[in-house]
Design a protein around this motif. Structure first.
Motif, PDB file in Angstrom:
ATOM      1  N   GLN A  11     -20.210  -7.228  55.755  1.00 31.17           N
ATOM      2  CA  GLN A  11     -19.367  -6.115  55.326  1.00 31.17           C
ATOM      3  C   GLN A  11     -19.865  -5.468  54.038  1.00 31.17           C
ATOM      4  O   GLN A  11     -20.087  -4.257  54.002  1.00 31.17           O
ATOM      5  CB  GLN A  11     -17.918  -6.584  55.159  1.00 31.17           C
ATOM      6  CG  GLN A  11     -16.981  -5.436  54.807  1.00 31.17           C
ATOM      7  CD  GLN A  11     -15.535  -5.865  54.791  1.00 31.17           C
ATOM      8  OE1 GLN A  11     -15.035  -6.402  55.771  1.00 31.17           O
ATOM      9  NE2 GLN A  11     -14.862  -5.613  53.677  1.00 31.17           N
ATOM     10  N   ILE A 105     -18.249   2.274  59.795  1.00 30.08           N
ATOM     11  CA  ILE A 105     -17.712   2.101  58.439  1.00 30.08           C
ATOM     12  C   ILE A 105     -16.517   3.029  58.235  1.00 30.08           C
ATOM     13  O   ILE A 105     -15.459   2.614  57.727  1.00 30.08           O
ATOM     14  CB  ILE A 105     -18.809   2.372  57.379  1.00 30.08           C
ATOM     15  CG1 ILE A 105     -19.927   1.328  57.447  1.00 30.08           C
ATOM     16  CG2 ILE A 105     -18.209   2.454  55.969  1.00 30.08           C
ATOM     17  CD1 ILE A 105     -19.541  -0.067  57.046  1.00 30.08           C
ATOM     18  N   CYS A 108     -13.366   2.083  60.264  1.00 29.64           N
ATOM     19  CA  CYS A 108     -12.686   0.886  59.734  1.00 29.64           C
ATOM     20  C   CYS A 108     -12.199   1.087  58.297  1.00 29.64           C
ATOM     21  O   CYS A 108     -11.801   0.134  57.639  1.00 29.64           O
ATOM     22  CB  CYS A 108     -13.613  -0.320  59.836  1.00 29.64           C
ATOM     23  SG  CYS A 108     -13.982  -0.771  61.539  1.00 29.64           S
ATOM     24  N   SER A 118     -12.215  -6.755  56.155  1.00 31.02           N
ATOM     25  CA  SER A 118     -11.454  -5.914  57.066  1.00 31.02           C
ATOM     26  C   SER A 118     -11.410  -6.599  58.429  1.00 31.02           C
ATOM     27  O   SER A 118     -12.449  -6.734  59.087  1.00 31.02           O
ATOM     28  CB  SER A 118     -12.122  -4.547  57.200  1.00 31.02           C
ATOM     29  OG  SER A 118     -11.613  -3.859  58.323  1.00 31.02           O
ATOM     30  N   PHE A 121     -12.918  -4.340  61.121  1.00 32.71           N
ATOM     31  CA  PHE A 121     -14.374  -4.274  61.048  1.00 32.71           C
ATOM     32  C   PHE A 121     -15.007  -5.553  61.601  1.00 32.71           C
ATOM     33  O   PHE A 121     -15.944  -5.497  62.397  1.00 32.71           O
ATOM     34  CB  PHE A 121     -14.811  -4.037  59.603  1.00 32.71           C
ATOM     35  CG  PHE A 121     -16.297  -3.915  59.425  1.00 32.71           C
ATOM     36  CD1 PHE A 121     -16.983  -2.828  59.928  1.00 32.71           C
ATOM     37  CD2 PHE A 121     -17.004  -4.888  58.755  1.00 32.71           C
ATOM     38  CE1 PHE A 121     -18.358  -2.709  59.761  1.00 32.71           C
ATOM     39  CE2 PHE A 121     -18.370  -4.781  58.585  1.00 32.71           C
ATOM     40  CZ  PHE A 121     -19.057  -3.688  59.091  1.00 32.71           C
TER      41      PHE A 121
END
Length: 146
Positions: A11, A105, A108, A118, A121
């Motif tokens: 992430q 990106i 999310c 997330s 994600f």
């Protein structure tokens, strides 16, 4: 993969390359990829690149003679010495997100930096990896050569 590892290895780095092209050594500087004797960290960096490229989420900025991303990963796997030549090879190929990676990106809501994982994600990225046969249960797609 636990949340801490996911944040550190996927992430946060993907948010970084959303904004700026970066070499794998710069992207994972917190792990000191090169010079490093930690084989697991070096392999994790290569696996990160392999997975993202396989899923069309990222690509290397390449020189004309190195036009295939898997050849670049192979080259990186063979140039992991801590001397200036090994480091130079890793610095030669910055990685960046494709439109598909940028859209993920944005979808999310990760354009703003966060230290929280997330769930959306993680779920979407894990599903993409599974769909392309590069799930977190697999490693060393291109094994490093010490």
């Amino acid at each position: 993969m636990d949340d801490k590892e996911f944040w550190e290895w996927y992430q946060d780095p993907m948010i970084d390359i959303y904004y700026e092209t970066e070499s794998l050594t710069g992207l994972f500087s917190r792990f000191g990829i090169l010079p490093s004797k930690n084989k697991e960290h070096v392999q994790n960096a290569l696996d990160f690149a392999y997975r993202l490229i396989k899923c069309s989420l990222a690509i290397f900025y390449v020189l004309p003679e190195d036009d295939h991303p898997y050849l670049i990963i192979d080259k990186l796997s063979k140039n992991i010495s801590p001397d200036i030549d090994g480091i130079a090879v890793w610095e030669t190929y910055p990685i960046y997100l494709t439109e598909k990676g940028m859209a993920l990106i944005e979808e999310c809501n990760l354009k703003k930096r966060t230290e929280e994982v997330s769930p959306l994600f993680k779920t979407k990225l894990t599903a993409m990896f599974e769909e392309h046969g590069v799930g977190f249960d697999k490693k060393a797609f291109v094994p490093i050569q010490y």
